[in-house]
Design a protein around this motif. Sequence first.
Motif, PDB file in Angstrom:
ATOM      1  N   LYS A  23     127.811 168.711   2.341  1.00 49.34           N
ATOM      2  CA  LYS A  23     126.419 168.539   1.934  1.00 49.34           C
ATOM      3  C   LYS A  23     125.652 169.851   1.974  1.00 49.34           C
ATOM      4  O   LYS A  23     124.811 170.129   1.121  1.00 49.34           O
ATOM      5  CB  LYS A  23     125.756 167.505   2.852  1.00 49.34           C
ATOM      6  CG  LYS A  23     124.316 167.191   2.497  1.00 49.34           C
ATOM      7  CD  LYS A  23     123.759 166.122   3.428  1.00 49.34           C
ATOM      8  CE  LYS A  23     122.304 165.802   3.094  1.00 49.34           C
ATOM      9  NZ  LYS A  23     121.751 164.765   4.010  1.00 49.34           N
ATOM     10  N   TYR A  24     125.926 170.670   2.995  1.00 53.64           N
ATOM     11  CA  TYR A  24     125.204 171.934   3.147  1.00 53.64           C
ATOM     12  C   TYR A  24     126.109 173.098   2.743  1.00 53.64           C
ATOM     13  O   TYR A  24     126.363 174.012   3.518  1.00 53.64           O
ATOM     14  CB  TYR A  24     124.714 172.091   4.584  1.00 53.64           C
ATOM     15  CG  TYR A  24     123.820 170.960   5.029  1.00 53.64           C
ATOM     16  CD1 TYR A  24     122.506 170.874   4.578  1.00 53.64           C
ATOM     17  CD2 TYR A  24     124.304 169.962   5.872  1.00 53.64           C
ATOM     18  CE1 TYR A  24     121.688 169.823   4.972  1.00 53.64           C
ATOM     19  CE2 TYR A  24     123.488 168.913   6.271  1.00 53.64           C
ATOM     20  CZ  TYR A  24     122.182 168.844   5.815  1.00 53.64           C
ATOM     21  OH  TYR A  24     121.376 167.807   6.201  1.00 53.64           O
ATOM     22  N   SER A  25     126.603 173.034   1.524  1.00 53.26           N
ATOM     23  CA  SER A  25     127.514 174.053   1.016  1.00 53.26           C
ATOM     24  C   SER A  25     126.842 175.423   1.012  1.00 53.26           C
ATOM     25  O   SER A  25     125.658 175.553   0.697  1.00 53.26           O
ATOM     26  CB  SER A  25     127.947 173.693  -0.409  1.00 53.26           C
ATOM     27  OG  SER A  25     128.789 174.686  -0.944  1.00 53.26           O
ATOM     28  N   GLN A  26     127.602 176.443   1.394  1.00 53.55           N
ATOM     29  CA  GLN A  26     127.069 177.797   1.407  1.00 53.55           C
ATOM     30  C   GLN A  26     128.108 178.769   0.873  1.00 53.55           C
ATOM     31  O   GLN A  26     129.308 178.487   0.852  1.00 53.55           O
ATOM     32  CB  GLN A  26     126.660 178.194   2.824  1.00 53.55           C
ATOM     33  CG  GLN A  26     127.806 178.216   3.817  1.00 53.55           C
ATOM     34  CD  GLN A  26     127.363 178.535   5.228  1.00 53.55           C
ATOM     35  OE1 GLN A  26     127.738 177.878   6.177  1.00 53.55           O
ATOM     36  NE2 GLN A  26     126.563 179.564   5.382  1.00 53.55           N
TER      37      GLN A  26
ATOM     38  N   MET B  25     136.565 176.246  -3.540  1.00 50.93           N
ATOM     39  CA  MET B  25     135.872 175.832  -2.324  1.00 50.93           C
ATOM     40  C   MET B  25     136.845 175.813  -1.151  1.00 50.93           C
ATOM     41  O   MET B  25     138.057 175.686  -1.323  1.00 50.93           O
ATOM     42  CB  MET B  25     135.237 174.451  -2.509  1.00 50.93           C
ATOM     43  CG  MET B  25     134.281 174.357  -3.687  1.00 50.93           C
ATOM     44  SD  MET B  25     133.307 172.835  -3.691  1.00 50.93           S
ATOM     45  CE  MET B  25     132.007 173.286  -2.558  1.00 50.93           C
ATOM     46  N   LEU B  26     136.293 175.941   0.054  1.00 48.67           N
ATOM     47  CA  LEU B  26     137.077 175.879   1.281  1.00 48.67           C
ATOM     48  C   LEU B  26     136.425 174.881   2.235  1.00 48.67           C
ATOM     49  O   LEU B  26     135.204 174.869   2.376  1.00 48.67           O
ATOM     50  CB  LEU B  26     137.136 177.249   1.958  1.00 48.67           C
ATOM     51  CG  LEU B  26     137.967 178.333   1.273  1.00 48.67           C
ATOM     52  CD1 LEU B  26     137.711 179.682   1.938  1.00 48.67           C
ATOM     53  CD2 LEU B  26     139.448 177.999   1.324  1.00 48.67           C
ATOM     54  N   ALA B  27     137.248 174.083   2.888  1.00 47.39           N
ATOM     55  CA  ALA B  27     136.731 173.116   3.862  1.00 47.39           C
ATOM     56  C   ALA B  27     136.631 173.782   5.229  1.00 47.39           C
ATOM     57  O   ALA B  27     137.344 173.431   6.173  1.00 47.39           O
ATOM     58  CB  ALA B  27     137.631 171.886   3.911  1.00 47.39           C
ATOM     59  N   MET B  28     135.757 174.775   5.330  1.00 43.73           N
ATOM     60  CA  MET B  28     135.558 175.478   6.601  1.00 43.73           C
ATOM     61  C   MET B  28     134.196 176.139   6.599  1.00 43.73           C
ATOM     62  O   MET B  28     133.574 176.330   5.546  1.00 43.73           O
ATOM     63  CB  MET B  28     136.665 176.508   6.836  1.00 43.73           C
ATOM     64  CG  MET B  28     136.674 177.674   5.875  1.00 43.73           C
ATOM     65  SD  MET B  28     138.081 178.776   6.143  1.00 43.73           S
ATOM     66  CE  MET B  28     139.453 177.738   5.657  1.00 43.73           C
TER      67      MET B  28
ATOM     68  N   ILE C 266     139.625 187.083   0.166  1.00 46.01           N
ATOM     69  CA  ILE C 266     138.199 186.819  -0.010  1.00 46.01           C
ATOM     70  C   ILE C 266     137.401 187.969   0.583  1.00 46.01           C
ATOM     71  O   ILE C 266     137.574 188.324   1.754  1.00 46.01           O
ATOM     72  CB  ILE C 266     137.801 185.491   0.659  1.00 46.01           C
ATOM     73  CG1 ILE C 266     138.580 184.338   0.007  1.00 46.01           C
ATOM     74  CG2 ILE C 266     136.301 185.254   0.554  1.00 46.01           C
ATOM     75  CD1 ILE C 266     138.361 182.995   0.665  1.00 46.01           C
ATOM     76  N   ASP C 267     136.563 188.567  -0.241  1.00 43.50           N
ATOM     77  CA  ASP C 267     135.699 189.659   0.212  1.00 43.50           C
ATOM     78  C   ASP C 267     134.422 189.086   0.804  1.00 43.50           C
ATOM     79  O   ASP C 267     133.791 188.203   0.215  1.00 43.50           O
ATOM     80  CB  ASP C 267     135.337 190.583  -0.957  1.00 43.50           C
ATOM     81  CG  ASP C 267     136.483 191.494  -1.354  1.00 43.50           C
ATOM     82  OD1 ASP C 267     137.477 191.538  -0.605  1.00 43.50           O
ATOM     83  OD2 ASP C 267     136.395 192.144  -2.409  1.00 43.50           O
ATOM     84  N   ARG C 268     134.079 189.593   1.974  1.00 43.37           N
ATOM     85  CA  ARG C 268     132.835 189.207   2.626  1.00 43.37           C
ATOM     86  C   ARG C 268     132.102 190.479   3.028  1.00 43.37           C
ATOM     87  O   ARG C 268     132.715 191.510   3.247  1.00 43.37           O
ATOM     88  CB  ARG C 268     133.117 188.366   3.879  1.00 43.37           C
ATOM     89  CG  ARG C 268     133.694 186.994   3.577  1.00 43.37           C
ATOM     90  CD  ARG C 268     134.105 186.272   4.846  1.00 43.37           C
ATOM     91  NE  ARG C 268     133.053 186.224   5.842  1.00 43.37           N
ATOM     92  CZ  ARG C 268     132.043 185.354   5.838  1.00 43.37           C
ATOM     93  NH1 ARG C 268     131.948 184.465   4.873  1.00 43.37           N
ATOM     94  NH2 ARG C 268     131.138 185.360   6.796  1.00 43.37           N
TER      95      ARG C 268
ATOM     96  N   VAL D 270     133.161 181.921  -3.716  1.00 46.51           N
ATOM     97  CA  VAL D 270     133.823 180.865  -2.949  1.00 46.51           C
ATOM     98  C   VAL D 270     132.775 180.213  -2.048  1.00 46.51           C
ATOM     99  O   VAL D 270     132.038 180.906  -1.347  1.00 46.51           O
ATOM    100  CB  VAL D 270     134.972 181.427  -2.089  1.00 46.51           C
ATOM    101  CG1 VAL D 270     135.665 180.305  -1.322  1.00 46.51           C
ATOM    102  CG2 VAL D 270     135.974 182.171  -2.961  1.00 46.51           C
ATOM    103  N   ARG D 271     132.725 178.878  -2.082  1.00 45.93           N
ATOM    104  CA  ARG D 271     131.720 178.158  -1.304  1.00 45.93           C
ATOM    105  C   ARG D 271     132.391 177.189  -0.337  1.00 45.93           C
ATOM    106  O   ARG D 271     133.544 176.802  -0.515  1.00 45.93           O
ATOM    107  CB  ARG D 271     130.765 177.391  -2.229  1.00 45.93           C
ATOM    108  CG  ARG D 271     129.973 178.277  -3.180  1.00 45.93           C
ATOM    109  CD  ARG D 271     128.930 177.473  -3.940  1.00 45.93           C
ATOM    110  NE  ARG D 271     127.936 176.892  -3.058  1.00 45.93           N
ATOM    111  CZ  ARG D 271     126.861 177.541  -2.608  1.00 45.93           C
ATOM    112  NH1 ARG D 271     126.651 178.801  -2.959  1.00 45.93           N
ATOM    113  NH2 ARG D 271     125.999 176.939  -1.810  1.00 45.93           N
TER     114      ARG D 271
END
Length: 253
Positions: free
Chosen positions: A43-46, A98-101, A68-70, A38-39
């Motif tokens: 512009k600076y997707s991580q 993707m997530l907007a966060m 979501i595992d982190r 999951v990203r």
Amino acid sequence: AAKAPAATSTPAPAPGTSARPKRKPFFIVSSDVVGLEVRSKGKYSQTLGTLSGLIIDSSSGQTLYAMIDRGGFLGLDQYKVVVPFQLVDFTGQWDAPMLAMSAFKLEHAPRMTDEAAEDLLQNPDWRRSVAAYFGVALAEPSKATASHAPKAADKSDATSDKTAPSKASNAETAAERGKEIAQTQCGACHTFNKGGGTRVGPNLYGVYGTKIAGKPGFSFSAALKKHTGVWDKADLDDWLKSPSTFAPGTYMT
């Protein structure tokens, strides 16, 4: 000489509309997406984590949350967060959730363990805290699920009992209820038994009356360390009502 054909132009999209063609809907198979990276959008997707599961209301069939595992290298210090499923955007590709966060936002999201999952999901206060954190509508169970909830007692039943409960029994009931709430809402991050270990947060056995941010063996935030008093009723009430108000910048959510 023949005249060249008049130039034509594509009409501009109406204000408030997009020039992009609408994407056709597509279907997602859960077994295909579990395990995907999951990203974050932008512009600076991580990388934010790994999609480890979906939580579905068994009565309505609606997907309510994504898990979501982190965690760190080789799974060390790994933890699980839940995100309302409507926030997961597959951007037209089933293999690119993707997530907007930001990673910071997700790091402080409500957490869950496999052991506590059932209790947390059955708790409306916990679901409300998830909705509030992400700023979305509360994910309510379907009416079919809610219909199985115990009905409120008839007032006539309560008033017909001539034997009023004693203050001691009321206090005992309140204590048991408090214990149940603490285990359900806080058990994913804290232990309560004497000598219990540290999870996401510190062990809470005997915390009342002890120094704020003074529990040995846990790294407290600088925000909480600014408080120099001890945990009394007033401070605990303020802390539990709104950690970010009590200690702006705290890790607690």
